[in-house]
Design a protein around this motif. Structure first.
Motif, mmCIF file in Angstrom:
data_model
loop_
_atom_site.group_PDB
_atom_site.id
_atom_site.type_symbol
_atom_site.label_atom_id
_atom_site.label_comp_id
_atom_site.label_asym_id
_atom_site.label_seq_id
_atom_site.Cartn_x
_atom_site.Cartn_y
_atom_site.Cartn_z
ATOM 1 N N SER A 104 0.829 -1.219 0.000
ATOM 2 C CA SER A 104 0.000 0.000 0.000
ATOM 3 C C SER A 104 0.860 1.265 0.000
ATOM 4 C CB SER A 104 -0.973 0.007 1.178
ATOM 5 O OG SER A 104 -0.283 0.014 2.388
ATOM 6 N N GLU A 105 2.052 1.202 0.603
ATOM 7 C CA GLU A 105 2.926 2.380 0.566
ATOM 8 C C GLU A 105 3.318 2.725 -0.855
ATOM 9 O OE1 GLU A 105 6.248 1.682 3.128
ATOM 10 O OE2 GLU A 105 5.006 2.000 4.902
ATOM 11 N N ARG A 106 3.507 1.735 -1.693
ATOM 12 C CA ARG A 106 3.922 1.988 -3.070
ATOM 13 C C ARG A 106 2.732 2.208 -3.987
ATOM 14 N NH1 ARG A 106 7.257 -0.366 -0.008
ATOM 15 N NH2 ARG A 106 9.497 -0.125 -0.262
ATOM 16 N N ARG A 107 1.704 1.402 -3.831
ATOM 17 C CA ARG A 107 0.578 1.489 -4.760
ATOM 18 C C ARG A 107 -0.378 2.632 -4.426
ATOM 19 N NH1 ARG A 107 -1.199 -2.697 -8.015
ATOM 20 N NH2 ARG A 107 0.466 -4.157 -8.419
ATOM 21 N N PHE A 108 -0.611 2.895 -3.151
ATOM 22 C CA PHE A 108 -1.558 3.963 -2.792
ATOM 23 C C PHE A 108 -0.850 5.238 -2.344
ATOM 24 C CE2 PHE A 108 -4.050 6.393 0.251
ATOM 25 C CZ PHE A 108 -5.108 6.747 -0.559
ATOM 26 N N TRP A 109 -0.023 5.145 -1.303
ATOM 27 C CA TRP A 109 0.575 6.361 -0.754
ATOM 28 C C TRP A 109 1.582 6.976 -1.708
ATOM 29 C CZ3 TRP A 109 -2.152 8.783 2.483
ATOM 30 C CH2 TRP A 109 -2.975 8.095 3.372
ATOM 31 N N GLY A 110 2.255 6.149 -2.496
ATOM 32 C CA GLY A 110 3.171 6.699 -3.505
ATOM 33 C C GLY A 110 2.413 7.557 -4.499
ATOM 34 N N ALA A 111 1.266 7.039 -4.956
ATOM 35 C CA ALA A 111 0.446 7.788 -5.914
ATOM 36 C C ALA A 111 -0.110 9.054 -5.266
ATOM 37 C CB ALA A 111 -0.686 6.906 -6.426
#
Ligand code: NAP
Length: 133
Positions: A104-111
C-alpha cells in the motif's frame, strides 16, 4: 495529436503500461521524464526512447524523495503514475501487516504523494493519470 512542448512525467515508466505511455508521448514530441526505483532500468528505458527523454531513480515509498523529484522537475503538463510492486494476493492468514504495508505504501501512498507534489506544478489543461489495482 502533437505533444510538442509538453512535459510528461511517467513514474513507473520503465516497463509495461508506463513505458508504453512514455513511448507514445515521446513519439508525439513530448519532453518525457521517467522515474522508477531502479536507476539501471531508468537508464535503459531513456536510452530506448532517445533524446530528449530523461529520468532518474525514485522510490515512491520515500515521500521526501518524491518531493525532491518534483522540485527538480518543476512545471509539467501530465503526470502518469503506474509504479507498483507486484501484487501477490495471498489468503489473509498468510499476509503479514508488513507485507500489506509495503504494497500500500507503493501502490496507494506513492500515488497520493506524487499527486500532491505534482498538482500545484501542473500547467493549464494538465492531467494526472493512474494505473493501479
Ligand atoms: N498490466 C495490466 O494488464 C494491468 C491491469 C490493471 C492494473 N494494472 C496495474 O497497473 C500498474 C502498472 O502495471 P504494469 O503492468 O505496467 O506493471 P510493471 O510493468 O510491473 O511496471 C511497474 C513499474 O513500477 C516501477 N516500480 C516498482 N516499484 C517501484 C517503486 N517502489 N518506486 C518507483 N517505481 C517503482 C517499476 O520499475 P522498477 O522495477 O525499476 O522500480 C515499473 O516501471 C500496476 O499497479 C498494475 O497492478 C496493470
Amino acid at each position: 495529436m502533437s505533444l510538442a512542448g509538453k512535459k510528461i512525467v511517467v513514474i513507473g515508466g520503465t516497463s509495461g503500461i508506463g513505458f508504453a505511455r512514455a513511448q507514445q508521448a515521446s513519439a508525439a514530441g513530448a519532453d518525457v521524464v521517467l522515474a522508477s526505483s531502479r536507476q539501471d532500468r531508468v537508464d535503459a528505458a531513456t536510452k530506448l526512447l532517445g533524446e530528449p527523454a530523461g529520468g532518474r531513480g525514485l522510490d515512491v515509498a520515500d515521500g521526501n524523495a518524491i518531493a525532491a523529484f518534483f522540485e527538480e522537475v518543476g512545471e509539467l503538463d501530465r503526470l502518469v503514475h503506474t509504479a507498483g510492486v507486484s501484487l501477490v494476493v495471498k489468503p489473509l492468514a498468510d499476509t503479514t501487516p508488513q507485507k500489506a504495508r509495503t504494497v500500500s505504501e507503493r501502490r496507494f501512498w506513492g500515488a497520493f504523494l506524487a499527486s500532491k507534489s505534482a498538482a500545484p506544478r501542473l500547467r493549464d489543461g494538465g492531467s494526472i493519470t493512474f494505473s493501479s489495482g
